[in-house]
Scaffold this motif. Structure first.
Motif, PDB file in Angstrom:
ATOM      1  N   HIS A   4       0.879  -1.380  -0.116  1.00 27.12           N
ATOM      2  CA  HIS A   4      -0.053  -0.213   0.143  1.00 27.12           C
ATOM      3  C   HIS A   4       0.896   1.349  -0.003  1.00 27.12           C
ATOM      4  N   GLY A   5       2.170   1.131   0.333  1.00 21.76           N
ATOM      5  CA  GLY A   5       2.949   2.433   0.154  1.00 21.76           C
ATOM      6  C   GLY A   5       3.667   2.859  -1.042  1.00 21.76           C
ATOM      7  N   GLY A   6       3.193   2.260  -1.910  1.00 19.10           N
ATOM      8  CA  GLY A   6       3.512   2.702  -3.411  1.00 19.10           C
ATOM      9  C   GLY A   6       4.960   2.498  -3.603  1.00 19.10           C
ATOM     10  N   GLY A   7       5.348   1.130  -3.143  1.00 15.59           N
ATOM     11  CA  GLY A   7       6.712   0.988  -3.530  1.00 15.59           C
ATOM     12  C   GLY A   7       7.945   1.109  -2.275  1.00 15.59           C
ATOM     13  N   TRP A 157      -3.249  -3.039  -6.434  1.00 17.48           N
ATOM     14  CA  TRP A 157      -3.843  -4.096  -7.299  1.00 17.48           C
ATOM     15  C   TRP A 157      -3.204  -5.456  -6.993  1.00 17.48           C
ATOM     16  N   ARG A 158      -4.010  -6.286  -7.188  1.00 16.08           N
ATOM     17  CA  ARG A 158      -3.664  -7.590  -7.222  1.00 16.08           C
ATOM     18  C   ARG A 158      -2.693  -8.049  -8.630  1.00 16.08           C
ATOM     19  N   SER A 159      -3.544  -7.653  -9.565  1.00 20.40           N
ATOM     20  CA  SER A 159      -2.875  -7.952 -10.935  1.00 20.40           C
ATOM     21  C   SER A 159      -3.636  -6.846 -12.030  1.00 20.40           C
ATOM     22  N   ARG A 160      -3.012  -6.809 -13.040  1.00 13.94           N
ATOM     23  CA  ARG A 160      -3.418  -5.813 -14.147  1.00 13.94           C
ATOM     24  C   ARG A 160      -4.767  -6.120 -14.528  1.00 13.94           C
ATOM     25  N   ALA A 219     -14.166   4.858  -5.055  1.00 12.62           N
ATOM     26  CA  ALA A 219     -13.472   3.458  -5.130  1.00 12.62           C
ATOM     27  C   ALA A 219     -12.165   3.042  -4.805  1.00 12.62           C
ATOM     28  N   ILE A 220     -11.422   4.180  -5.392  1.00 12.78           N
ATOM     29  CA  ILE A 220      -9.852   4.125  -5.133  1.00 12.78           C
ATOM     30  C   ILE A 220      -9.698   4.142  -3.513  1.00 12.78           C
ATOM     31  N   LEU A 221     -10.254   5.244  -2.874  1.00 12.52           N
ATOM     32  CA  LEU A 221     -10.263   4.979  -1.427  1.00 12.52           C
ATOM     33  C   LEU A 221     -10.300   3.650  -0.629  1.00 12.52           C
ATOM     34  N   MET A 222     -11.223   2.708  -1.356  1.00 15.35           N
ATOM     35  CA  MET A 222     -11.540   1.594  -0.963  1.00 15.35           C
ATOM     36  C   MET A 222     -10.427   0.563  -1.096  1.00 15.35           C
ATOM     37  N   ARG A 223      -9.587   0.904  -2.084  1.00 14.08           N
ATOM     38  CA  ARG A 223      -8.786  -0.126  -2.267  1.00 14.08           C
ATOM     39  C   ARG A 223      -7.223   0.079  -1.506  1.00 14.08           C
ATOM     40  N   GLY A 224      -7.098   1.048  -0.978  1.00 11.69           N
ATOM     41  CA  GLY A 224      -6.217   1.005   0.013  1.00 11.69           C
ATOM     42  C   GLY A 224      -5.026   2.137  -0.829  1.00 11.69           C
ATOM     43  N   LEU A 225      -4.341   3.168   0.015  1.00  7.19           N
ATOM     44  CA  LEU A 225      -3.333   3.993  -0.275  1.00  7.19           C
ATOM     45  C   LEU A 225      -2.546   4.229   0.986  1.00  7.19           C
ATOM     46  N   ARG A 226      -1.483   4.914   0.482  1.00  8.34           N
ATOM     47  CA  ARG A 226      -0.490   5.323   1.700  1.00  8.34           C
ATOM     48  C   ARG A 226      -1.301   6.457   2.294  1.00  8.34           C
ATOM     49  N   ASN A 231      -5.568  10.516   2.856  1.00  8.36           N
ATOM     50  CA  ASN A 231      -6.166  11.781   3.291  1.00  8.36           C
ATOM     51  C   ASN A 231      -6.226  13.034   2.539  1.00  8.36           C
ATOM     52  N   ALA A 232      -5.313  12.978   1.315  1.00  6.27           N
ATOM     53  CA  ALA A 232      -5.746  13.896   0.391  1.00  6.27           C
ATOM     54  C   ALA A 232      -6.703  13.591  -0.546  1.00  6.27           C
ATOM     55  N   LEU A 233      -6.888  12.092  -0.964  1.00 11.89           N
ATOM     56  CA  LEU A 233      -8.113  11.701  -1.708  1.00 11.89           C
ATOM     57  C   LEU A 233      -9.493  12.004  -1.126  1.00 11.89           C
ATOM     58  N   VAL A 234      -9.558  12.004   0.433  1.00 12.29           N
ATOM     59  CA  VAL A 234     -10.935  12.039   1.104  1.00 12.29           C
ATOM     60  C   VAL A 234     -11.127  13.818   0.860  1.00 12.29           C
TER      61      VAL A 234
END
Length: 287
Positions: A4-7, A157-160, A219-226, A231-234
């Motif tokens: 979830h931390g983007g790398g 994402w789990r896969s493409r 929908a993106i917020l439900m997938r998990g982000l750093r 907070n920014a997307l909220v």
């Protein structure tokens, strides 16, 4: 943070989580909100907006002038937002993918602001009336760029194929909501006012696009982000809801031949841009 931390990765010797730029998250401390100049500037802009709204609601002074003032905060708030996004590009702790995503989002916001300037300039200056034709091109380009920017933000994402299915799900839901808006809200008003279907479609493009982005960001917020991106997307989601309400009111007024600058739509637009500025600031804070 894991995937979830983007790398993000972990330094085995220290146990400190590292971001894409290779710097320890624990070495970057966020200042308290009360010591952030951006927060104080946002508070001042919000106070000015509330003052304008109070004058407009109380019907004090020239109604036309006071009504226009409700949208006045859009100018400094949009410039502040773009400035904060530019500053994000120089962030030393964000990973490259997040920086790229926000760079494209910054281009999208700049394109939208340029379109709004063309609209105002084209209406106010007879010699520059051609700018009114450029304005929708810039605004539609802004929505396209925003789609790319959101896609670039690191997500779990789990896969493409998972990403493709996610995009199709959002598209179906957004399209269904747009059909409902058209059938129950915009088309009856346009038919009563005598508008042609083509002109009606042109009037409702922006609220429909806003609604599509509301579903996409939710929908993106439900997938998990750093955390900082979450907070920014909220804040962006809240701003998009306000923008959707403002564009809906503006479209209805246009269809009813009652469109006037500012007013309730101006209040919503001003508040939405304060939300976009807050979102860019929140992304700049360490996780």
């Amino acid at each position: 943070m894991g995937h979830h931390g983007g790398g993000a990765s972990t330094d085995v010797s220290t146990g400190v989580s590292l971001d894409g730029a290779g710097q320890g998250r624990n070495s970057v401390l966020a200042r308290p909100f009360r010591r952030e100049p951006v927060i104080w500037l946002l508070a001042v802009l919000a106070a000015v907006l509330l003052t304008n709204v109070a004058l407009w609601a109380a019907r004090l002074g020239d109604p036309d002038l006071v009504g226009r003032l409700t949208g006045l905060i859009v100018v400094p708030a949009s410039l502040l937002t773009i400035g904060l996004v530019v500053r994000l590009r120089r962030s030393s702790w964000l990973d490259d993918q997040t920086r790229r995503g926000w760079t494209v989002l910054g281009l999208a916001l700049s394109s939208y602001v340029a379109g709004a300037i063309c609209t105002v300039a084209g209406a106010a200056i007879p010699a520059a009336s051609f700018l009114t034709y450029l304005a929708p091109v810039l605004k539609i380009a802004a929505y396209c760029l925003a789609s790319v920017g959101l896609t670039l933000l690191p997500k779990a994402w789990r896969s493409r194929s998972d990403a493709v299915v996610f995009g199709l799900d959002v598209t179906i839901v957004a399209w269904s909501a747009a059909i409902l808006l058209w059938h129950f809200l915009f088309y009856p008003i346009a038919r009563e006012a005598g508008w042609q279907p083509v002109n009606t479609i042109a009037s409702v493009v922006y609220p429909v696009a806003d609604l599509a982005f509301v579903f996409s960001v939710g929908a993106i917020l439900m997938r998990g982000l750093r955390p900082s991106s979450q907070n920014a997307l909220v804040a962006i989601l809240a701003a998009l809801l306000l923008a959707f309400a403002g564009d809906t009111i503006s479209s209805i007024e246009s269809l009813q031949h009652q469109s006037t600058p500012g007013g309730l739509a101006g209040v919503l637009y001003s508040t939405a841009w304060l939300g976009f500025a807050l979102a860019a600031y929140l992304q700049s804070r360490p996780d």
